[in-house]
Design an enzyme around this catalytic site. Structure first.
Site, PDB file in Angstrom:
ATOM      1  N   ARG A 278      17.908  14.930  12.524  1.00  0.00           N
ATOM      2  CA  ARG A 278      18.057  16.308  12.044  1.00  0.00           C
ATOM      3  C   ARG A 278      19.322  16.501  11.209  1.00  0.00           C
ATOM      4  NH1 ARG A 278      16.809  20.485  16.829  1.00  0.00           N
ATOM      5  NH2 ARG A 278      16.839  21.861  15.005  1.00  0.00           N
TER       6      ARG A 278
ATOM      7  N   ASP B  41      -1.962   3.915  -4.503  1.00  0.00           N
ATOM      8  CA  ASP B  41      -2.741   3.062  -3.611  1.00  0.00           C
ATOM      9  C   ASP B  41      -2.158   1.657  -3.493  1.00  0.00           C
ATOM     10  OD1 ASP B  41      -4.904   2.715  -1.786  1.00  0.00           O
ATOM     11  OD2 ASP B  41      -5.884   1.478  -3.296  1.00  0.00           O
TER      12      ASP B  41
ATOM     13  N   LYS C 174      -0.628  10.770   1.030  1.00  0.00           N
ATOM     14  CA  LYS C 174       0.273  10.209   0.006  1.00  0.00           C
ATOM     15  C   LYS C 174      -0.171  10.601  -1.407  1.00  0.00           C
ATOM     16  CE  LYS C 174      -0.412   5.986   1.323  1.00  0.00           C
ATOM     17  NZ  LYS C 174      -1.340   6.257   2.438  1.00  0.00           N
TER      18      LYS C 174
ATOM     19  N   HIS D 285       0.855  -1.182   0.000  1.00  0.00           N
ATOM     20  CA  HIS D 285       0.000   0.000   0.000  1.00  0.00           C
ATOM     21  C   HIS D 285       0.896   1.239   0.000  1.00  0.00           C
ATOM     22  CE1 HIS D 285      -3.331   2.663   0.831  1.00  0.00           C
ATOM     23  NE2 HIS D 285      -2.721   3.122   1.917  1.00  0.00           N
TER      24      HIS D 285
END
Length: 311
Positions: free
Chosen positions: A244, A178, A160, A139
């Site tokens: 980071r 999808d 998405k 998915h």
């Protein structure tokens, strides 16, 4: 386990069926490797891989012609194992009568092609590897960004498809939305494509289903793409420590292949399309040998060392 019938191979390569018509639908190939049973024809049967297609070319048939009739009968009787998918003779060579007799007793089909052995073996191996390659469905959304296949994953409703739409508007190409069907074509290589039913389609909540190729043109889509990078979208978690600097490289395993994985937190005000676009460009730079985070840490270490020397 994926399987290919002997009938499909006959149709694909227009092979002549010498015997075993009734077995073409029943017998299946489960491995892409072929086998030329030269050692077996010489009498060595200890490691005979009966699950492979057996290919007989000029070398094997020339050798068997030099044996006596009794020896040929004995070798072919032992060679024709009931689990062998089929025998294929190349260059339209005549089929030894002893092979036909033994194969009919064990119900093993015999096929023939006019192609040279090496050329036919190459074509057949490529065909079998394509059909028998490990496959899974995930998915997510697959987008081609600057030549990098990026698989975007995340929970339902995280954004998405909307991100993929923005990427398409920025000039990138949609592969699948999808559901992404992924095939491991070779070791370390994953290729993704969309199921036929939803190819070129994009689902946007509140808008519905749109056809990307119809709206944006053929240059906005592609049928398949090798996957190089995965990006997982997740809701921002205040207590979670996100990377980071970019030094920590996570991996995700799909089938038997590991791919780099980035986790991108989603919160209002973040332009996910731009972030993913830059992530793809940065990934490409890393493959070319430039790693911004590592160079920053290296320069930082040099500055600290210089400061210690001055003190």
């Amino acid at each position: 386990m994926s399987k290919v019938t002997i009938k499909s191979i006959v149709q694909q390569f227009d092979l002549e069926v010498i015997s075993g018509w009734d077995q073409l639908d029943r017998r299946r190939v489960t491995v892409a490797d072929l086998y030329r049973p030269g050692l077996e024809l010489a009498g060595f049967f200890t490691f005979h891989p009966v699950e492979r297609l057996q290919l007989l070319g000029k070398t094997e048939l020339s050798f068997i012609e030099g044996l006596t009739k009794a020896e040929r009968q004995e070798r072919f009787d032992r060679l024709c194992h009931p689990e062998i998918p089929c025998f294929i003779l190349t260059r339209n060579y005549d089929v030894p009568s002893e092979l036909v007799q033994a194969a009919q007793e064990k119900k093993v089909p015999i096929l023939r092609t006019e192609m040279a052995t090496t050329r036919f073996a190459s074509k057949l191996t490529n065909y079998l590897e394509k059909l028998l390659a490990p496959t899974t469905t995930m998915h997510g959304v697959l987008v081609d960004i600057y030549g990098i296949g990026v698989l975007i994953t995340g929970s339902s409703g995280i954004g998405k498809s909307e991100t993929a739409l923005e990427l398409v508007k920025r000039g990138h190409r949609l592969v699948a939305d999808d559901a992404v069907e992924i095939t491991q074509t070779e070791e370390g290589s994953l290729v993704g494509h969309a199921p036929d039913l939803i190819r070129y389609l994009l689902e946007i909540r509140g808008l519905g289903i749109i056809n990307v190729m119809t709206l944006f043109g053929a240059g906005a889509v592609r049928d398949k793409k090798r996957i190089s990078l995965t990006i997982h979208l997740e809701a921002w978690q205040e207590k979670r420590q996100y990377d980071r600097l970019g030094l920590d490289e996570e991996k995700v395993r799909i089938i038997d292949t590991e791919l780099p994985k980035l986790i991108v937190p989603v919160r209002p005000g973040r332009n996910l399309a731009v972030i993913i676009e830059v992530a793809a460009m940065n990934f490409r730079l890393k493959r070319l040998g430039y790693h911004a985070a590592q160079q920053f840490v290296q320069k930082l270490g040099e500055v600290i060392d210089e400061g210690d020397e001055i003190d």
